[in-house]
Design a protein around this motif. Sequence first.
Motif, PDB file in Angstrom:
ATOM      1  N   ALA A 118       3.738 -33.521  40.625  1.00  0.00           N
ATOM      2  CA  ALA A 118       2.609 -34.540  40.929  1.00  0.00           C
ATOM      3  C   ALA A 118       3.073 -36.101  40.861  1.00  0.00           C
ATOM      4  CB  ALA A 118       1.475 -34.240  40.138  1.00  0.00           C
ATOM      5  N   GLY A 119       4.479 -36.249  40.337  1.00  0.00           N
ATOM      6  CA  GLY A 119       4.769 -37.402  40.131  1.00  0.00           C
ATOM      7  C   GLY A 119       4.128 -38.353  38.797  1.00  0.00           C
ATOM      8  N   VAL A 120       3.725 -37.364  37.770  1.00  0.00           N
ATOM      9  CA  VAL A 120       2.967 -38.121  36.711  1.00  0.00           C
ATOM     10  C   VAL A 120       3.791 -37.539  35.613  1.00  0.00           C
ATOM     11  CG1 VAL A 120       0.777 -37.808  37.760  1.00  0.00           C
ATOM     12  CG2 VAL A 120       1.405 -36.096  36.357  1.00  0.00           C
ATOM     13  N   THR A 121       3.586 -38.380  34.354  1.00  0.00           N
ATOM     14  CA  THR A 121       3.986 -38.241  33.006  1.00  0.00           C
ATOM     15  C   THR A 121       3.017 -37.629  32.044  1.00  0.00           C
ATOM     16  OG1 THR A 121       5.633 -40.065  33.404  1.00  0.00           O
ATOM     17  CG2 THR A 121       5.213 -39.354  31.148  1.00  0.00           C
ATOM     18  N   LEU A 122       3.227 -36.573  31.621  1.00  0.00           N
ATOM     19  CA  LEU A 122       2.269 -35.788  30.501  1.00  0.00           C
ATOM     20  C   LEU A 122       2.464 -36.778  29.221  1.00  0.00           C
ATOM     21  CD1 LEU A 122       3.151 -32.006  30.789  1.00  0.00           C
ATOM     22  CD2 LEU A 122       1.410 -33.514  32.089  1.00  0.00           C
ATOM     23  N   PRO A 123       1.474 -36.884  28.502  1.00  0.00           N
ATOM     24  CA  PRO A 123       1.325 -37.500  27.204  1.00  0.00           C
ATOM     25  C   PRO A 123       2.333 -36.469  26.401  1.00  0.00           C
ATOM     26  CG  PRO A 123      -0.863 -37.117  27.854  1.00  0.00           C
ATOM     27  CD  PRO A 123       0.008 -36.456  28.864  1.00  0.00           C
ATOM     28  N   GLU A 124       2.966 -37.407  25.252  1.00  0.00           N
ATOM     29  CA  GLU A 124       3.770 -36.811  24.430  1.00  0.00           C
ATOM     30  C   GLU A 124       2.577 -36.337  23.201  1.00  0.00           C
ATOM     31  OE1 GLU A 124       6.924 -36.560  24.413  1.00  0.00           O
ATOM     32  OE2 GLU A 124       7.234 -38.046  26.122  1.00  0.00           O
ATOM     33  N   MET A 125       3.438 -34.989  22.425  1.00  0.00           N
ATOM     34  CA  MET A 125       2.748 -34.488  21.286  1.00  0.00           C
ATOM     35  C   MET A 125       2.127 -35.525  20.521  1.00  0.00           C
ATOM     36  SD  MET A 125       2.485 -31.318  21.956  1.00  0.00           S
ATOM     37  CE  MET A 125       2.042 -30.709  20.124  1.00  0.00           C
ATOM     38  N   THR A 126       2.863 -36.530  20.255  1.00  0.00           N
ATOM     39  CA  THR A 126       2.318 -37.536  19.277  1.00  0.00           C
ATOM     40  C   THR A 126       0.885 -38.243  19.860  1.00  0.00           C
ATOM     41  OG1 THR A 126       4.045 -39.083  20.204  1.00  0.00           O
ATOM     42  CG2 THR A 126       4.397 -37.794  18.266  1.00  0.00           C
ATOM     43  N   ASP A 127       0.697 -37.961  20.961  1.00  0.00           N
ATOM     44  CA  ASP A 127      -0.327 -38.720  21.557  1.00  0.00           C
ATOM     45  C   ASP A 127      -1.699 -37.824  21.719  1.00  0.00           C
ATOM     46  OD1 ASP A 127       1.078 -41.060  22.407  1.00  0.00           O
ATOM     47  OD2 ASP A 127       1.548 -39.814  24.040  1.00  0.00           O
ATOM     48  N   LEU A 128      -1.581 -36.748  21.040  1.00  0.00           N
ATOM     49  CA  LEU A 128      -2.398 -35.508  21.182  1.00  0.00           C
ATOM     50  C   LEU A 128      -3.040 -35.388  19.728  1.00  0.00           C
ATOM     51  CD1 LEU A 128      -0.650 -33.018  23.383  1.00  0.00           C
ATOM     52  CD2 LEU A 128      -2.093 -35.028  24.067  1.00  0.00           C
ATOM     53  N   ASP A 129      -4.246 -35.911  19.272  1.00  0.00           N
ATOM     54  CA  ASP A 129      -4.871 -35.921  18.153  1.00  0.00           C
ATOM     55  C   ASP A 129      -6.127 -34.959  18.152  1.00  0.00           C
ATOM     56  OD1 ASP A 129      -5.680 -36.358  15.642  1.00  0.00           O
ATOM     57  OD2 ASP A 129      -6.341 -38.436  16.295  1.00  0.00           O
ATOM     58  N   PRO A 130      -5.980 -34.062  17.274  1.00  0.00           N
ATOM     59  CA  PRO A 130      -7.163 -33.065  17.301  1.00  0.00           C
ATOM     60  C   PRO A 130      -8.357 -33.606  16.537  1.00  0.00           C
ATOM     61  CG  PRO A 130      -5.369 -32.331  15.755  1.00  0.00           C
ATOM     62  CD  PRO A 130      -4.726 -33.473  16.685  1.00  0.00           C
ATOM     63  N   THR A 316      -3.823 -19.462  32.685  1.00  0.00           N
ATOM     64  CA  THR A 316      -4.653 -18.802  31.654  1.00  0.00           C
ATOM     65  C   THR A 316      -4.319 -18.822  30.416  1.00  0.00           C
ATOM     66  OG1 THR A 316      -3.470 -16.829  32.355  1.00  0.00           O
ATOM     67  CG2 THR A 316      -5.179 -17.296  33.691  1.00  0.00           C
ATOM     68  N   ASP A 317      -3.306 -19.647  29.880  1.00  0.00           N
ATOM     69  CA  ASP A 317      -2.647 -19.401  28.606  1.00  0.00           C
ATOM     70  C   ASP A 317      -3.130 -20.745  27.943  1.00  0.00           C
ATOM     71  OD1 ASP A 317      -1.204 -21.211  30.281  1.00  0.00           O
ATOM     72  OD2 ASP A 317       0.683 -20.894  29.178  1.00  0.00           O
ATOM     73  N   ALA A 318      -3.987 -21.596  28.202  1.00  0.00           N
ATOM     74  CA  ALA A 318      -4.408 -22.651  27.541  1.00  0.00           C
ATOM     75  C   ALA A 318      -4.835 -22.223  26.239  1.00  0.00           C
ATOM     76  CB  ALA A 318      -5.415 -23.449  28.337  1.00  0.00           C
ATOM     77  N   PRO A 319      -4.504 -23.135  25.248  1.00  0.00           N
ATOM     78  CA  PRO A 319      -5.206 -22.706  23.985  1.00  0.00           C
ATOM     79  C   PRO A 319      -6.481 -23.438  23.576  1.00  0.00           C
ATOM     80  CG  PRO A 319      -3.338 -24.515  23.529  1.00  0.00           C
ATOM     81  CD  PRO A 319      -3.671 -24.257  25.245  1.00  0.00           C
ATOM     82  N   ALA A 320      -7.217 -22.881  22.539  1.00  0.00           N
ATOM     83  CA  ALA A 320      -8.303 -23.447  22.419  1.00  0.00           C
ATOM     84  C   ALA A 320      -8.248 -24.796  21.498  1.00  0.00           C
ATOM     85  CB  ALA A 320      -9.097 -22.372  21.223  1.00  0.00           C
ATOM     86  N   ALA A 321      -7.879 -25.730  22.300  1.00  0.00           N
ATOM     87  CA  ALA A 321      -7.537 -27.021  21.589  1.00  0.00           C
ATOM     88  C   ALA A 321      -8.144 -28.219  22.301  1.00  0.00           C
ATOM     89  CB  ALA A 321      -6.013 -27.042  21.638  1.00  0.00           C
ATOM     90  N   TYR A 322      -9.295 -28.526  21.996  1.00  0.00           N
ATOM     91  CA  TYR A 322     -10.153 -29.827  22.584  1.00  0.00           C
ATOM     92  C   TYR A 322     -10.019 -30.934  21.449  1.00  0.00           C
ATOM     93  CZ  TYR A 322     -13.208 -33.218  24.410  1.00  0.00           C
ATOM     94  OH  TYR A 322     -13.833 -34.325  24.830  1.00  0.00           O
ATOM     95  N   PRO A 323      -9.485 -32.154  21.558  1.00  0.00           N
ATOM     96  CA  PRO A 323      -9.394 -32.708  22.761  1.00  0.00           C
ATOM     97  C   PRO A 323      -7.933 -32.740  23.302  1.00  0.00           C
ATOM     98  CG  PRO A 323      -9.449 -34.385  21.106  1.00  0.00           C
ATOM     99  CD  PRO A 323      -9.654 -32.813  20.525  1.00  0.00           C
ATOM    100  N   GLU A 324      -6.917 -32.089  22.713  1.00  0.00           N
ATOM    101  CA  GLU A 324      -5.482 -32.083  22.961  1.00  0.00           C
ATOM    102  C   GLU A 324      -5.235 -31.688  24.249  1.00  0.00           C
ATOM    103  OE1 GLU A 324      -6.959 -30.764  20.164  1.00  0.00           O
ATOM    104  OE2 GLU A 324      -5.206 -30.116  19.120  1.00  0.00           O
ATOM    105  N   VAL A 325      -5.839 -30.626  24.742  1.00  0.00           N
ATOM    106  CA  VAL A 325      -5.647 -30.101  26.014  1.00  0.00           C
ATOM    107  C   VAL A 325      -6.168 -31.170  27.205  1.00  0.00           C
ATOM    108  CG1 VAL A 325      -6.134 -27.996  27.777  1.00  0.00           C
ATOM    109  CG2 VAL A 325      -5.248 -27.791  25.580  1.00  0.00           C
ATOM    110  N   ASN A 326      -7.455 -31.449  26.760  1.00  0.00           N
ATOM    111  CA  ASN A 326      -8.053 -32.623  27.839  1.00  0.00           C
ATOM    112  C   ASN A 326      -7.310 -33.682  27.935  1.00  0.00           C
ATOM    113  OD1 ASN A 326     -10.462 -32.994  29.440  1.00  0.00           O
ATOM    114  ND2 ASN A 326     -10.845 -34.700  27.868  1.00  0.00           N
ATOM    115  N   VAL A 327      -6.677 -34.268  26.974  1.00  0.00           N
ATOM    116  CA  VAL A 327      -5.872 -35.443  27.161  1.00  0.00           C
ATOM    117  C   VAL A 327      -4.422 -35.006  27.830  1.00  0.00           C
ATOM    118  CG1 VAL A 327      -4.235 -37.404  25.658  1.00  0.00           C
ATOM    119  CG2 VAL A 327      -6.801 -36.422  25.108  1.00  0.00           C
ATOM    120  N   LEU A 328      -3.899 -33.903  27.620  1.00  0.00           N
ATOM    121  CA  LEU A 328      -2.643 -33.490  28.268  1.00  0.00           C
ATOM    122  C   LEU A 328      -2.817 -33.286  29.577  1.00  0.00           C
ATOM    123  CD1 LEU A 328       0.115 -32.479  27.511  1.00  0.00           C
ATOM    124  CD2 LEU A 328      -0.761 -30.346  26.975  1.00  0.00           C
TER     125      LEU A 328
END
Length: 370
Positions: A118-130, A316-328
């Motif tokens: 898609a030509g996009v960059t994913l957020p880093e793990m440090t950007d994902l704050d539960p 189908t393997d997405a974890p129960a992790a909002y908001p991290e997955v939403n940001v990711l």
Amino acid sequence: MTQITDRQLRQVRSEAPVWAAPMAGGPSTWRLAAAVANAGGVGFLAGGMVSAQRLTEDLRAAREAAPGRTIGVNLFVPEPANTAIPAQDRSADSDARRRRAEQVRQFRSSLLTPAEQAGVTLPEMTDLDPDAMDDWDAKLDAAVAESWPLVTFTFGLPSREVFERLHAADCTLGVTVTTPEEARAALDHGADLLTVQGPESGGHRSTHHPAATPPTASLLELIAQVRDAVGTDVPLVAAGGLMTAEDVRRVLEAGAVAAQCGTAFLRADEAGTNPVHRQALDASAAGTAFPTTALTQAFSGRWARGLENAFMRTHTDAPAAYPEVNVLTGPLKKAATAAGDPEGTNLWAGVGVAQAQTGPAERILRTLTP
């Protein structure tokens, strides 16, 4: 337990039987809320994922456009404020948090190839704050300062102190529940009314614990279960797959004081539903594409129902992790929307989506009113 006052009960029961559900992410605009309210229903603003300043400005605009009418505000409960999660599981150094971080890391790895394509960059793990707070404190401050008349909570259960504080500002308070146990807990904390959400609902399921499996009892079954659990004096607002006046009549006869409809308003002129989402809804209504809805955690890390598409089937393997997955997944969803690709972004909708109508919200409200 804080009981709803006679004044609040009269207010709830004197409104038209249809409430517009809060739909975060764009569909719920102040124009939609005002249009529903002016037509005799209860309008709602979705307070999740927007700043307190933007939410306050939108509420002022809606109230100015619909003077004397009821405009509600729905707030997402962030994890640090969610009392339904045991304190030890919210700790940054807990086993639960370590497992969650590893699951998010693995899910991020599975998205690297789609991101490159898609030509996009994913957020880093440090950007994902539960523990991201979604401007929670500022929103509560605004509710108190401006005495928001109707505030409901989704994604969890705030503390009793939050209920006490907003009650002191003369706010009527509701909580979205998916089980009788959640209903009892909400009343114990101070809820005045309960939004009973069945599995037919579009968008996010409001299980109080984010890792809970969404219940499957139908909306009518759940209304009966909650009524048995809390008695007959608590106002229940029914939500889930309500698309016609007959649907609304059934839940009112089952004991609800109102029906909360979301998918029914997704195609309204005043809704902020994005063009890609609208096109998919049009195709579903026409029977040319997207014939089914399904539950997924792939887009946000919270169970939600939408038109089934390729992204849902693939991830189908997405974890129960909002908001991290939403940001990711944010860059991927944005890219798919920009490209006009309905297969790569969330298309929230309930089970009755094929019956959703186009046109002014006022006209849609009339088709929903028994």
